[in-house]
Design an enzyme around this catalytic site. Structure first.
Site, PDB file in Angstrom:
ATOM      1  N   GLU A 120      37.828   4.994 122.502  1.00  0.00           N
ATOM      2  CA  GLU A 120      38.448   3.735 122.951  1.00  0.00           C
ATOM      3  C   GLU A 120      38.541   2.853 121.718  1.00  0.00           C
ATOM      4  OE1 GLU A 120      39.604   3.022 125.899  1.00  0.00           O
ATOM      5  OE2 GLU A 120      38.738   4.580 127.170  1.00  0.00           O
ATOM      6  N   LEU A 121      39.757   2.687 121.174  1.00  0.00           N
ATOM      7  CA  LEU A 121      39.900   2.036 119.866  1.00  0.00           C
ATOM      8  C   LEU A 121      40.637   0.694 119.995  1.00  0.00           C
ATOM      9  CD1 LEU A 121      40.817   5.331 117.968  1.00  0.00           C
ATOM     10  CD2 LEU A 121      38.550   4.392 118.395  1.00  0.00           C
ATOM     11  N   CYS A 125      39.384  -5.922 122.412  1.00  0.00           N
ATOM     12  CA  CYS A 125      40.401  -4.940 122.001  1.00  0.00           C
ATOM     13  C   CYS A 125      41.733  -5.208 122.670  1.00  0.00           C
ATOM     14  CB  CYS A 125      39.912  -3.539 122.317  1.00  0.00           C
ATOM     15  SG  CYS A 125      39.323  -3.398 123.996  1.00  0.00           S
TER      16      CYS A 125
HETATM   17  P1  NAD Z   1      32.886  -0.250 114.720  1.00  0.00           P
HETATM   18  O1  NAD Z   1      33.820   0.897 114.722  1.00  0.00           O
HETATM   19  O2  NAD Z   1      32.573  -0.908 113.441  1.00  0.00           O
HETATM   20  O3  NAD Z   1      31.474   0.179 115.350  1.00  0.00           O
HETATM   21  C1  NAD Z   1      31.367   0.739 116.632  1.00  0.00           C
HETATM   22  C2  NAD Z   1      30.109   1.609 116.690  1.00  0.00           C
HETATM   23  O4  NAD Z   1      30.269   2.720 115.809  1.00  0.00           O
HETATM   24  C3  NAD Z   1      28.838   0.896 116.254  1.00  0.00           C
HETATM   25  O5  NAD Z   1      27.764   1.298 117.070  1.00  0.00           O
HETATM   26  C4  NAD Z   1      28.645   1.417 114.834  1.00  0.00           C
HETATM   27  O6  NAD Z   1      27.310   1.360 114.412  1.00  0.00           O
HETATM   28  C5  NAD Z   1      29.130   2.851 114.981  1.00  0.00           C
HETATM   29  N1  NAD Z   1      29.534   3.520 113.728  1.00  0.00           N
HETATM   30  C6  NAD Z   1      29.901   2.953 112.546  1.00  0.00           C
HETATM   31  N2  NAD Z   1      30.186   3.908 111.649  1.00  0.00           N
HETATM   32  C7  NAD Z   1      30.011   5.108 112.249  1.00  0.00           C
HETATM   33  C8  NAD Z   1      30.170   6.460 111.843  1.00  0.00           C
HETATM   34  N3  NAD Z   1      30.563   6.764 110.615  1.00  0.00           N
HETATM   35  N4  NAD Z   1      29.932   7.432 112.740  1.00  0.00           N
HETATM   36  C9  NAD Z   1      29.556   7.138 114.007  1.00  0.00           C
HETATM   37  N5  NAD Z   1      29.377   5.868 114.446  1.00  0.00           N
HETATM   38  C10 NAD Z   1      29.603   4.863 113.588  1.00  0.00           C
HETATM   39  O7  NAD Z   1      33.487  -1.298 115.782  1.00  0.00           O
HETATM   40  P2  NAD Z   1      32.972  -2.758 116.150  1.00  0.00           P
HETATM   41  O8  NAD Z   1      33.229  -3.674 115.003  1.00  0.00           O
HETATM   42  O9  NAD Z   1      31.605  -2.726 116.747  1.00  0.00           O
HETATM   43  O10 NAD Z   1      33.991  -3.102 117.344  1.00  0.00           O
HETATM   44  C11 NAD Z   1      35.256  -3.594 117.109  1.00  0.00           C
HETATM   45  C12 NAD Z   1      36.316  -2.554 117.325  1.00  0.00           C
HETATM   46  O11 NAD Z   1      36.151  -1.937 118.586  1.00  0.00           O
HETATM   47  C13 NAD Z   1      37.726  -3.159 117.377  1.00  0.00           C
HETATM   48  O12 NAD Z   1      38.618  -2.355 116.662  1.00  0.00           O
HETATM   49  C14 NAD Z   1      38.063  -3.137 118.857  1.00  0.00           C
HETATM   50  O13 NAD Z   1      39.432  -3.108 119.135  1.00  0.00           O
HETATM   51  C15 NAD Z   1      37.380  -1.900 119.305  1.00  0.00           C
HETATM   52  N6  NAD Z   1      37.139  -1.951 120.741  1.00  0.00           N
HETATM   53  C16 NAD Z   1      37.882  -1.149 121.567  1.00  0.00           C
HETATM   54  C17 NAD Z   1      37.683  -1.214 122.937  1.00  0.00           C
HETATM   55  C18 NAD Z   1      38.449  -0.335 123.887  1.00  0.00           C
HETATM   56  O14 NAD Z   1      38.035  -0.242 125.033  1.00  0.00           O
HETATM   57  N7  NAD Z   1      39.505   0.312 123.472  1.00  0.00           N
HETATM   58  C19 NAD Z   1      36.749  -2.104 123.463  1.00  0.00           C
HETATM   59  C20 NAD Z   1      36.022  -2.904 122.585  1.00  0.00           C
HETATM   60  C21 NAD Z   1      36.222  -2.813 121.234  1.00  0.00           C
END
Ligand code: NAD
Length: 483
Positions: A254-255, A288
């Site tokens: 979910e991005l 998001c």
């Molecule tokens: P992020 O990608 O920085 O982090 C998300 C999670 O991934 C955290 O727990 C982080 O520690 C982990 N992570 C970081 N690097 C990793 C790696 N190399 N391997 C595995 N896990 C890793 O995102 P964020 O800043 O916490 O959230 C913001 C983003 O999330 C925005 O782009 C937003 O659009 C998206 N988002 C999408 C939805 C949806 O439902 N589509 C909902 C909420 C947020």
């Protein structure tokens, strides 16, 4: 400073026990800038122990009768409701989210667990008309769903409770076990769910939680051979990295999005403006599906702009713990600086700033731009902050075309009273969800939810997440009695 309240514990949760790890995770209060609490941080050994515990517990969870799974999920829902104020306070401090919206997030998680309990009772297969082909004569067949095994759940900072709930609740409903890694900046909220599941009677090992860096712990979870499925919500960059490293695991991503709204001249402009002002600034735009690009048909542009600026001016910005606050700080000062720099860059390239644009540390005023160009970052990329652009278009069709001209495809919205235009939007927008007469941020928790294009893979929403967290097994009997 450590946590002032001892519940939920600040440790890791492995095999039914709260344990210390070798590292520390410091969570800041996003408004005061002070340390809110310190949690134990995991290393690789704790990840391996968490996976081993989940593996050991899998037969317990897989064999647990559905009524028992549903009982635990319903009890957790009830406990979330009972602890609403405290959890909302935790979210408000960790995320910087206005406490009134943090409270809504708790209400949604209450629903998410309840819906998962209901969906658990709907998991079933079908008989197969085997003799529909000659080779099937004399066979009796059916298919059914089985849990996958261990689900690795990696969650973002912006909805630390409900997005964890959207992974944990369906995983348990389907009979899987879990290793959870919450976002570092909001780790304590993840601990609330785990601690309440423990209180609700979930057996040891069925959920395990590690705190710490995504690039280290998340990566270990993604690559771990004993994990069957990765369910991730977060950025496109990390999502692509997960996909590259997960091998043959099932993956749900979910991005992000750059959420558009198209407003036809026939729409109720005052109503649309009020909705869009919230849609663009709710959770400081760190959603998001936050409204980012608003295309307005020329004939209604000035009316919409007037109402919209009035509505944005009404938003109360500041302390998230104040129940009157609408817009709190961003998660980190560097994120507020990034959004501010994108606004400034747009202005340097010819955009007009109609409101906001000013920043104190991580608190950015709700910002409104016009005269933007499609190539500007505020249009072409995910802003993830309180900055929205008003774009005048000659026709509704032009608005739809521009709205769809994006690498993303999560949710989009239109405002119109014309049913033909509604169907033009449904067919013209390549998004996982289309909202009519409200903004893209709508997500009642039972809906199939997820993105097309670069916005993700798969769908969440309890029934749909359960489908993604189970595998289909086909059974064929040679009996001589197809029917
Ligand atoms: P992020 O990608 O920085 O982090 C998300 C999670 O991934 C955290 O727990 C982080 O520690 C982990 N992570 C970081 N690097 C990793 C790696 N190399 N391997 C595995 N896990 C890793 O995102 P964020 O800043 O916490 O959230 C913001 C983003 O999330 C925005 O782009 C937003 O659009 C998206 N988002 C999408 C939805 C949806 O439902 N589509 C909902 C909420 C947020």
């Amino acid at each position: 400073m450590t946590a002032k309240t001892s519940f939920p514990p600040t440790q890791l949760f492995i095999d039914g026990k709260w344990v210390d790890g070798p590292n520390k995770v410091t969570v800041m209060d996003k408004f005061t800038g002070e340390v809110a609490w310190e949690l134990s941080g995991a290393g690789p050994e704790e990840v391996n122990k968490a996976v081993a515990a989940a593996k050991k517990a899998f037969p317990i969870m897989a064999k647990m009768p559905i009524h028992k799974r549903a009982e635990i999920l319903n009890k957790t829902s009830q406990l979330l409701a009972e602890n609403r104020a405290e959890i909302a306070n935790c979210i408000a401090r960790e995320v910087g989210k206005a406490v009134k919206y943090a409270g809504f997030e708790v209400d949604r998680a209450v629903d998410t667990f309840r819906l998962a309990a209901e969906e658990a009772a709907q998991i079933h297969g079908e008989t197969i008309p085997m003799d529909a082909v000659k080779s099937g004569e004399g066979l009796f067949g059916f298919w059914h769903r089985k849990p996958l095994g261990i689900v690795g759940a990696i969650t973002p900072f912006n909805f630390p409770l409900n997005l964890a709930a959207h992974k944990i609740a369906p995983a348990l409903a389907a009979g899987n076990t879990i290793v959870l890694k919450p976002a570092e900046a909001t780790s304590r909220t993840g601990a609330w769910i785990v601690a309440l599941l423990e209180k609700a009677g979930l057996p040891a090992g069925c959920i395990n939680m590690v705190h710490g860096k995504g690039s280290v712990l998340g990566d270990l979870i993604v690559k771990h051979p004993d994990i069957a499925k990765i369910t991730f919500t977060g950025s496109l960059e990390v999502g692509l990295n997960i996909l590259a490293n997960a091998g043959l695991k099932k993956v749900t991503l979910e991005l992000g999005n750059s959420s558009p709204v198209v407003i036809a001249a026939d729409a109720d402009m005052k109503y649309a403006a009020a909705k869009a002002a919230i849609g663009a600034n709710y959770c400081s735009g760190q959603v998001c599906i936050s409204t980012q690009r608003i295309y307005i048909e020329a004939a209604g542009y000035d009316t919409f702009k007037k109402h919209f600026l009035e509505e944005v001016a009404k938003l109360k910005v500041g302390d998230p713990l104040d129940p009157e606050t609408d817009v709190g700080p961003l998660i980190l000062e560097k994120d507020a600086i990034r959004v501010e720099s994108w606004i400034n860059e747009a202005v340097e390239q010819g955009a007009t700033l109609l409101a906001g644009g000013t920043r104190v540390k991580n608190l950015l005023q709700p910002s409104v731009l016009e005269n933007t160009k499609p190539t500007m970052k505020v249009i072409s990329q995910e802003v993830f902050g309180p900055a929205v652009s008003l774009i005048k278009v000659e026709t509704f069709e032009e608005g739809l075309k521009l709205a769809d001209d994006t690498q993303y495809g999560l949710q989009a919205a239109v405002f119109t009273r014309d049913i033909e235009r509604v169907f033009q939007a449904i067919h013209g927008l390549n998004f996982g969800g289309v909202v009519v007469n409200d903004c893209p941020h709508l997500r009642p928790d039972q809906i199939p939810y997820g993105g097309n294009r670069q916005s993700g893979l798969g769908r969440e929403g309890l029934r749909f997440a359960i489908e993604e967290m189970t595998s289909i097994q086909t059974v064929m009997f040679r009996t001589g009695h197809s029917r």
